[in-house]
Design a protein around this motif. Structure first.
Motif, short mmCIF file in Angstrom:
data_model
loop_
_atom_site.label_atom_id
_atom_site.label_comp_id
_atom_site.label_asym_id
_atom_site.label_seq_id
_atom_site.Cartn_x
_atom_site.Cartn_y
_atom_site.Cartn_z
N GLU A 163 33.21 39.27 53.73
CA GLU A 163 33.44 39.87 55.07
C GLU A 163 34.91 40.19 55.33
O GLU A 163 35.23 40.95 56.24
N PRO A 204 37.24 42.08 53.91
CA PRO A 204 37.73 43.47 53.95
C PRO A 204 37.52 44.14 55.30
O PRO A 204 38.44 44.73 55.85
N TRP A 205 36.30 44.05 55.84
CA TRP A 205 36.09 44.75 57.11
C TRP A 205 36.75 44.04 58.28
O TRP A 205 37.15 44.67 59.26
N ILE A 206 36.88 42.69 58.18
CA ILE A 206 37.57 41.96 59.27
C ILE A 206 39.05 42.40 59.32
O ILE A 206 39.58 42.74 60.39
N ILE A 259 41.75 52.75 56.68
CA ILE A 259 40.42 52.96 56.07
C ILE A 259 40.55 53.02 54.54
O ILE A 259 39.74 52.42 53.80
N TYR A 311 41.11 46.34 49.53
CA TYR A 311 40.44 45.12 50.02
C TYR A 311 39.10 44.88 49.33
O TYR A 311 38.81 43.77 48.85
N THR A 312 38.24 45.95 49.33
CA THR A 312 36.89 45.77 48.77
C THR A 312 36.92 45.45 47.27
O THR A 312 36.27 44.47 46.85
N THR A 335 40.33 45.13 58.09
CA THR A 335 40.41 46.56 58.45
C THR A 335 40.20 46.74 59.96
O THR A 335 40.94 47.49 60.60
N LEU A 336 39.23 46.02 60.50
CA LEU A 336 38.97 46.12 61.94
C LEU A 336 40.20 45.67 62.73
O LEU A 336 40.62 46.32 63.70
N TYR A 394 40.83 49.75 52.92
CA TYR A 394 39.54 49.05 52.82
C TYR A 394 38.85 49.38 51.49
O TYR A 394 38.41 48.49 50.78
#
Lengths: 327, 115
Positions: free
Chosen positions: A288, A290-292, A259, A266-267, A294-295, A262
């Motif tokens: 998209e 960063p969250w991809i 987290i 990443y962000t 991170t997920l 992220y």
């Protein structure tokens, strides 16, 4: 061959030099069997085997006897330290050089490539030495601070408590070594980012180049989660065991780290790319990513750690100590 | 139990370290396996822990003072050790050295006793 003997031999094998391991295991197996044959007329019971193994002593002490003289880092931890160094030492300078070159390539400024190469090599050597010193220091402290715990464990050595060969609580040398090496590398990098006030690909404290500001709080959270993970890996090395609780804690720290990555890395990087290269952002789903990522990372943490967590939980409810009850 | 805090135990260990090497070399003119050697030494009055002897046998073999052979004729393999030519030469030197040390130490301890 009695299963308890196999477990003992396996534990000794974990702490001797890899290239000698097979031979030492074969010798030891044969020597223990000789002793069992000569001491007992009947097929030795589990209790008989336990008596013989108890006399042989803790597997780590036995392995240390095969390893010769003591060093700054003793033979019990030395193989682990070498694993960390073997993984980290090639990675550290390579990462620094690549980061410097990529940073220069992305920079809008005119680049003196020869000067950059020389300064990169110089910084890479510095980084490698820093990494080496940090790892040796960590293991030397561990050697001293963990000596009492290990001495107590050795004095209370119980053959019945030898872990099974596929014991999920066992500490995998490569896994822990990789964790400690990468964790140390990342910690050093984050400390550098905190020092220069943000992300940069130029690892030169006197000239960090273009620094991308990031949320300091999340960077600190990332550092804490990584340091905690390294500490837990070291804890596991000292006690030679992962427990359900420590593995759960490690998984939680990895989750927090994912987290924090992220928000801290990443962000801000994605936002910078969108701002500086809008045409790239149109072609690729940069916003998209960063969250991809991170997920994906969280899923890996949950799946990989979850499987072992379940095995550790099951193992906790089926202790191998039952052997003493059956003998 | 902290061995480092017990000077007698520490010194005893240091004294025994060399003695065990000499004793092992002296008993391996004929081939013997590890535990058999432990028993032979114990019968002669020298108790050596298996955890000490087994790594020592390997170390002496690596130094070229012992040679070993796996006997696979039985149902399971067993490793036999025997002193090598170099080991025999070292043994002869050490034996003379040991005798000299014993003489010297006997004199020293006798003088110390009278002092």
């Amino acid at each position: 061959m009695h299963e308890m003997v196999e477990r003992y031999v396996h534990q000794v094998g974990l702490y001797v030099r890899p290239k000698e391991r097979a031979e030492i295991e074969a010798e030891l197996r044969s020597q223990i069997q000789d002793q069992l044959d000569d001491r007992f007329d009947h097929a030795p019971s589990t209790a008989d085997v336990a008596v013989v193994l108890k006399q042989l002593g803790d597997p780590r002490t036995m392995a240390a006897s095969y390893s010769g003289d003591q060093m700054l880092v003793g033979p019990e931890l030395y193989p682990f330290m070498m694993t960390v160094l073997r993984i980290g030492l090639p990675l550290m300078p390579a990462a620094v050089v690549i980061a410097n070159i990529v940073g220069a390539a992305l920079s809008a400024e005119t680049v003196d490539w020869f000067g950059l190469l020389i300064s990169s090599l110089f910084t890479a050597v510095q980084a490698a030495l820093l990494f080496f010193a940090a790892v040796v220091l960590i293991f030397a402290v561990l050697e001293r601070s963990g000596a009492e715990i290990r001495a107590k464990a050795k004095a209370n050595f119980d053959p019945y408590a030898l872990p099974s060969i596929d014991d999920p609580s066992g500490v995998d040398r490569l896994e822990s070594g990789f964790g400690i090496a990468i964790g140390t590398l990342m910690s050093l990098a984050i400390v550098y980012f905190l020092q220069v006030g943000g992300l940069t690909l130029r690892f030169n404290p006197s000239d960090p180049g273009d620094v991308l500001p990031v949320p300091t709080g999340w960077l600190v959270a990332l550092l804490l989660s990584i340091v905690s993970n390294v500490a837990l890996n070291l804890w596991a090395l000292v006690r030679q065991r992962w427990t359900f609780v420590t593995w759960l804690a490690q998984s939680m720290f990895e989750f927090v780290g994912a987290i924090a990555l992220y928000f801290a890395i990443y962000t801000p990087v994605a936002e910078r790319i969108i701002a500086t290269s809008p045409e790239l952002a149109e072609r690729l789903p940069i916003a998209e990513l960063p969250w991809i990522i991170t997920l994906f990372a969280v899923l890996i943490v949950v799946l990989m750690n979850g499987v072992r967590l379940i095995r550790l939980w099951q193992h906790r409810s089926q202790p191998y100590r039952t052997a003493s009850a059956t003998s | 139990m902290n061995d480092q805090g017990d000077p007698i135990e520490q010194i005893r260990l240091e004294l025994r370290r060399g003695i065990v090497v000499l004793a092992v070399l002296s008993q391996l003119d004929s081939a013997s396996y590890g535990y058999n050697l432990v028993q032979r030494l114990a019968a002669l009055g020298l108790d050596v822990e298996e955890g000490t002897l087994y790594p020592l046998l390997r170390r002496l073999e690596k130094q070229g003072l012992l040679k070993s052979e796996w006997d696979t004729s039985d149902s399971r393999p067993r490793k036999y050790y025997r002193v090598s030519g170099e080991g025999q030469r070292v043994l002869n030197v050490l034996r003379a050295e040991w005798q000299q040390t014993v003489d010297v130490m006997t004199r020293i301890l006798k003088e110390d006793h009278h002092a």
